[in-house]
Enzyme design. Sequence first.
Site, mmCIF file in Angstrom:
data_model
loop_
_atom_site.group_PDB
_atom_site.id
_atom_site.type_symbol
_atom_site.label_atom_id
_atom_site.label_comp_id
_atom_site.label_asym_id
_atom_site.label_seq_id
_atom_site.Cartn_x
_atom_site.Cartn_y
_atom_site.Cartn_z
ATOM 1 C CG ASP A 50 9.913 1.314 -6.525
ATOM 2 O OD1 ASP A 50 8.984 0.686 -5.977
ATOM 3 O OD2 ASP A 50 9.771 2.463 -6.980
ATOM 4 C CG ASP A 54 4.918 -3.267 -21.746
ATOM 5 O OD1 ASP A 54 4.717 -3.853 -22.815
ATOM 6 O OD2 ASP A 54 4.015 -2.730 -21.066
ATOM 7 C CG HIS A 60 5.649 1.559 -6.369
ATOM 8 N ND1 HIS A 60 6.849 2.212 -6.458
ATOM 9 C CD2 HIS A 60 4.706 2.534 -6.254
ATOM 10 C CE1 HIS A 60 6.663 3.521 -6.386
ATOM 11 N NE2 HIS A 60 5.365 3.739 -6.263
ATOM 12 C CG ASN A 88 1.884 10.725 -3.442
ATOM 13 O OD1 ASN A 88 2.373 11.475 -4.264
ATOM 14 N ND2 ASN A 88 1.822 9.426 -3.620
ATOM 15 C CB SER A 138 5.498 6.994 -7.353
ATOM 16 O OG SER A 138 5.689 6.865 -5.972
#
Length: 400
Positions: free
Chosen positions: A69, A78, A104, A211, A275
């Site tokens: 990515d 996190d 992203h 998409n 995604s």
Amino acid sequence: MTPRPGRTARPTATRLLLALAAAGTTCVLAAPPAAADPARSLDWALGALHAQQAWQVTKGAGITVAVLDTGVDGTHPDLTGQVLPGKDEVGFGAKRGDSAWARHGTGMAAIIAGHGHGPGDEDGVLGIAPQSRILPVRVILEDKDPLRQKARSSRGDALPAGIRWAVDHGADVINLSLGDDSATAAPVAAEDDAIQYALDKGVVVVASAGNGGDAADRSSYPAAYPGVIAVAAVDRHGEHASFSTHRWYASVAAPGVEVVIADPDRTYYNGWGTSAASAYASGAAALVRSANPRLSPAQVKQVLEDTTQDKPKGGRNDDVGTGMIDPAAAVAAARKLKPAPVRPVPAAYAHTYFPPGPAPEAAAEDGSRLLGDGVATAFAATGAVLVALSGLIWFRLRRG
């Protein structure tokens, strides 16, 4: 190159709730208690995927998911302790701390392996496989990176190189929340070869379906390459998202509408896109692999397809594949499977269809003679006679 999910910043619980209401959700969301974290309170995907049930068996321990990515911020609360040293196959563009770096990729990594933070890890994003590890490989730039166009033209080998690097550095699953569904999109031999290399090495490959459902709805690569688990997006009701590309290669579907996305700036976003759906499916593949590590990529794909919920009429369609993934059911099914070879071995014929020919005479010392001396001599004599006869016939015809 990547179909970037929609993102709307929501730094507070009130603003996040208002955003979802304004977006036209048919599900009424109750305001969370004052002490509750808004990101966790509004994360509907884990419940829909029966995560708690799957976690009674495994949380993905021992499995490494490569996230190819824009980069991953391993310092995000996190993700601390979950992110391994990675590789930058791009080599330029935004750096750590820039607004156009690793947004992203960090969001996708948290969906896969986020463990939350705060007291009892009750805040932030909890991933579908929270004990899996992330192997970050930077192969694309963020949409808003000023050098993105340069990356497209000068580092076209970043994706296949990144896939091979991930395979060689311990990846069990590769997540590709990216793709090309432009008018010029076409299969690229180097990408296809890299994916087949991964599959041959026993690595599961997952990719977003695309998409482009609202527009041209063209095939997206790498989702359309053979062996890839191509993931479409559905909403909280299990319905196909209008933006999600519906094509022949769709394998399964996963949450991709109004999902909570973590960001390096420590803000959480209300996001959409295939995604995110791909990331959820990669996390589910990690759970399956953790439950039965020796399953082949084809078996992992098959078990995810066979155990889906909300199956469409006829068992499959181009909108959602075989339906929305059910990690709990997939894990239960995987534990019962007997591992198969990575590439199936062709079955041997049960019978010999042609009987063996006559045993050859003993070969000459030089190994070049296949016929006995007597047979060879006979053939030679016959040949000489035929040559003589043909010459005589030719001579008489010429005189005539």
